[in-house]
Design an enzyme around this catalytic site. Structure first.
Site, PDB file in Angstrom:
ATOM      1  N   ASP A   1      -4.672 -74.618 -15.799  1.00 55.65           N
ATOM      2  CA  ASP A   1      -3.984 -73.578 -16.974  1.00 55.65           C
ATOM      3  C   ASP A   1      -4.579 -73.290 -17.732  1.00 55.65           C
ATOM      4  OD1 ASP A   1      -1.753 -73.854 -19.010  1.00 55.65           O
ATOM      5  OD2 ASP A   1      -2.672 -74.035 -20.034  1.00 55.65           O
TER       6      ASP A   1
ATOM      7  N   ASP B   1      -3.826 -78.582 -21.134  1.00 53.58           N
ATOM      8  CA  ASP B   1      -3.778 -79.342 -21.839  1.00 53.58           C
ATOM      9  C   ASP B   1      -2.355 -78.961 -22.895  1.00 53.58           C
ATOM     10  OD1 ASP B   1      -3.381 -76.436 -22.877  1.00 53.58           O
ATOM     11  OD2 ASP B   1      -3.842 -77.024 -24.609  1.00 53.58           O
TER      12      ASP B   1
ATOM     13  N   ASP C   1       2.380 -78.392 -18.987  1.00 51.01           N
ATOM     14  CA  ASP C   1       1.814 -78.775 -18.352  1.00 51.01           C
ATOM     15  C   ASP C   1       1.978 -80.236 -17.817  1.00 51.01           C
ATOM     16  OD1 ASP C   1       0.024 -75.986 -18.247  1.00 51.01           O
ATOM     17  OD2 ASP C   1      -0.981 -77.080 -19.883  1.00 51.01           O
TER      18      ASP C   1
END
Length: 691
Positions: free
Chosen positions: A387, A590, A594
């Site tokens: 990410d 995080d 996600d």
């Protein structure tokens, strides 16, 4: 209490409970059973409903099972108040047990008359015989059958001295193996306990961030969207959807409001609650960690499982070999030598201890790994997906540019209204907008109606009777159908090039845009290069940001593959597609958005600076946001797989040599047993060392 007997050895029994066992019940049941007369030790494994009990004698084991039959929920409730949150020492009881075994064996050899020694050996053999017969009754030809047969052959040869020595060595080996395992588990638990966790305690109406370990019963703790619940307690105020998957296995969040219980190890998916602390956080954290360690036994790697199954399949061949030796040599001594050495114990012990050592070392370095199979998945990975925000970047974005796009709107007014909406949410971008308004001394007194937050999209409300929205381009222009002229769109792209734009619209018109920049984390490009050097062929970045911002960050990080303008469901679908293609995928993220992608990958890694929900669904959690930890995790995983391979080769070589030497008559059966157990303990001790 309802249960079935899963496995029996002399003075030891493993039960599977018929009913589900919670972590809190396990914390009560374990010390309760351990306090019963003639019970040496108890281990309760809540998530697999298993209880292992060590007794001082076979008679004590029979009495114990009778007491378990009569155990009632009321007795558990009565014992719950006495539960301790401290971690018991493991060394003294183990040393005492080994000393007792050795001392009793020597005293019998030196002072007991031969006839009494023979009677004692026969009575002691009954425990091994029962364990062997119990395995046969379940259709298993395993190590207890092998041990019972080898000892029985000594009695057939009228050699009770050898039988007694063999039983002593087997008992001693069990004690040493259990000591090694217990020490590894104990050190792992202590390492995990040392990983810090913070909470937001309410003091005089102000939120103060404090270590969770410092909380006491009666304190008030705030938990809101994306935050963990780090204590057991009762909701005093507010409403929230709580993700309890770590405790119950249920994927859907449950509603919690005033008067409801909440538990440590869960996370707030949506909402905000004020929690009155019930149990001491040290106790609840300990129980959660112990449960994690014990549950990791059910998350063995494929390598472990295959080799343990292979070891069990060797046992029938031991019997076949012993039969061939007996038929060809007519020697009971050589036949018993073929039964004295097995591969199963060593393979199972060294594998589990190697994994515990890797988990302990990971914990010491700030990485919580929830099972051996995740090490194997990381070692086998060929693709890693990152990410962007909060993972590759600092997650401390700041406002770099503010644009006013309507004549009666100024830059200050755009920023003021944006801060007024964003201040309700803990998202990093929201904090950046609020901080920028504060830096310009812009007051943003709340003038809008109730705010609706659409996760990963934007915010909608009403201001002076007009609908106002703020969020991504997708949310504002596509979901909210805000029309934008080509000239305005070109202006925004030109002025905010390389930045992440946040769009503000009122009553169907785009009135402003805010350019957000989020710097790349220090060491991110070095971590990406190191992962490529370790054999990761594909490094990919996924982000909800626009194409230009994604291109800038990926170029700085040294990543050549990226996807931009993705929603959470797009990330999830992309990772699923990679897995379907046969790639071995690590996902690192995080945030709340996600979580779906983390769960879809072969192994999900959550940054410790991220949300509790991401950490709950991830297989591995990092204590910090440092990407070098991912590189270190890959190193540890590859080292663990190498250690498992070397241990397997050593066990096969040593035990095969002992079998050959015993069959050839070079060494006696009791020497085989001594060397077999000694090599098992030595390899287990080596497996417990740092990787």
């Amino acid at each position: 209490m309802r249960y079935t007997i899963d496995h029996e050895l002399p003075r030891r029994v493993r039960l599977t409970l018929a009913d589900r066992v919670s972590v809190s019940d396990a914390a009560v049941l374990e010390p309760m059973l351990a306090s019963w007369a003639d019970v040496e030790r108890v281990r309760v494994y809540p998530r697999i409903r298993s209880v292992a009990i060590w007794c001082r004698s076979e008679l004590a084991k029979a009495a114990l099972l009778g007491r378990l039959d009569a155990l009632t929920p009321a007795q558990l409730d009565a014992a719950r108040a006495q539960t301790s949150g401290t971690l018991p020492p493991v060394d003294t009881p183990v040393v005492r047990n080994i000393a007792r075994l050795a001392g009793a064996h020597l005293l019998r050899r030196w002072f007991m008359p031969p006839a009494l020694r023979t009677i004692w050996a026969a009575m002691h053999y009954l425990g091994f015989l029962r364990a062997g017969l119990a395995s046969l009754a379940r259709g298993k030809l395993d190590v207890p059958v092998l041990d019972a047969s080898a000892i029985g052959l000594s009695f057939v040869k009228r050699d009770p001295k050898t039988a007694a020595s063999t039983m002593f060595l087997l008992d001693l080996g069990d004690a040493l193996e259990e000591a090694t395992r217990a020490k590894s588990e104990h050190e792992l638990i202590r390492s995990l306990m040392a990983i810090p966790q913070n909470a937001r305690r309410l003091e005089d109406g102000e939120e103060v961030i404090v270590p969770a370990q410092s909380l006491r019963a009666g304190d008030l703790v705030v938990a809101r969207t994306g935050m963990p619940v780090c204590v057991d307690g009762v909701v005093e105020h507010g409403f929230a959807l709580i993700n309890q998957a770590a405790l119950t296995g249920e994927p859907l969040a449950v509603e919690r409001t005033v008067g409801d219980d909440v538990f440590a190890g869960t996370a707030v998916e949506e909402g905000e609650i004020l929690i009155r602390v019930g149990a001491e956080p040290a106790s609840t954290k300990l129980r959660s960690i112990v449960s994690l360690v014990e549950a990791s036994e059910a998350l063995k790697s494929g390598v472990q499982t295959r080799r343990e199954n292979l070891a069990d399949r060797f046992v029938p061949w031991n019997f076949l070999l012993a039969g061939i030796v007996a038929a060809t040599t007519r020697s009971l001594t050589k036949s018993s030598a073929a039964l004295m050495v097995d591969y199963s114990c060593a393979l199972k012990l060294t594998s589990s201890i190697s994994v515990l050592a890797a988990m302990r070392q990971s914990a010491q370095e700030g990485m919580t790994v929830k099972g051996a199979k995740h090490f194997e998945a990381i070692a086998a990975a060929d693709t890693i997906v990152f990410d962007k925000t909060g993972t590759l970047t600092e997650a401390t974005p700041r406002v770099a540019q503010v644009l006013a796009l309507e004549p009666h709107w100024t830059q200050d007014e755009v920023l003021r209204v944006s801060a007024c909406l964003e201040e309700h949410f803990p998202h990093p971008v929201a904090r950046a907008v609020v901080a920028a308004a504060a830096a310009r001394s812009l007051e943003h007194r709340e003038r809008h109606a109730e705010v609706a937050y659409i996760v990963a999209h934007g915010i909608a409300s009403e201001l002076d009777g007009k609908r106002i929205v703020i969020g991504s381009r997708h949310f504002v222009m596509e979901d909210e159908h805000i029309g934008v002229s080509p000239e305005t769109e070109e202006l925004v792209e030109r002025e905010l090039e390389g930045l992440s734009p946040l769009y503000l619209a009122q009553d169907g018109k785009l009135v402003g845009a805010i350019g957000i920049e989020d710097p790349l984390k220090s060491g991110a490009s070095e971590a990406v290069a190191a992962l490529r050097a370790q054999g990761i062929r594909h490094v990919i970045m996924l982000t909800g940001d626009n194409e230009r911002t994604a291109a800038r960050i990926s170029a700085e990080a040294g990543i050549t593959e990226f996807r931009a303008n993705l929603l959470p469901e797009d990330k999830h679908a992309y990772v699923e597609e990679l897995v379907r293609q046969g790639r071995h995928v690590i996902m690192v993220g995080d945030g709340v958005n996600d979580a779906p992608a983390l769960s879809a990958s072969d192994v999900g890694i959550a940054m410790g600076t991220g949300t509790a929900i991401a950490q709950e669904v991830a297989d591995i959690t990092l204590a910090t946001g440092d990407l070098s930890a991912v590189v270190r995790l890959r190193e540890l995983s590859c080292a663990l797989m190498g250690r498992l391979d070397r241990s397997f080769a050593a066990i096969m070589g040593i035990n095969s040599a002992l079998l050959a030497a015993g069959i050839a008559g070079i060494i006696q059966p009791q020497t085989s047993a001594l060397l077999h157990n000694g090599s098992t303990i030595a390899l287990a001790a080596k497996s417990a060392c740092r990787l």
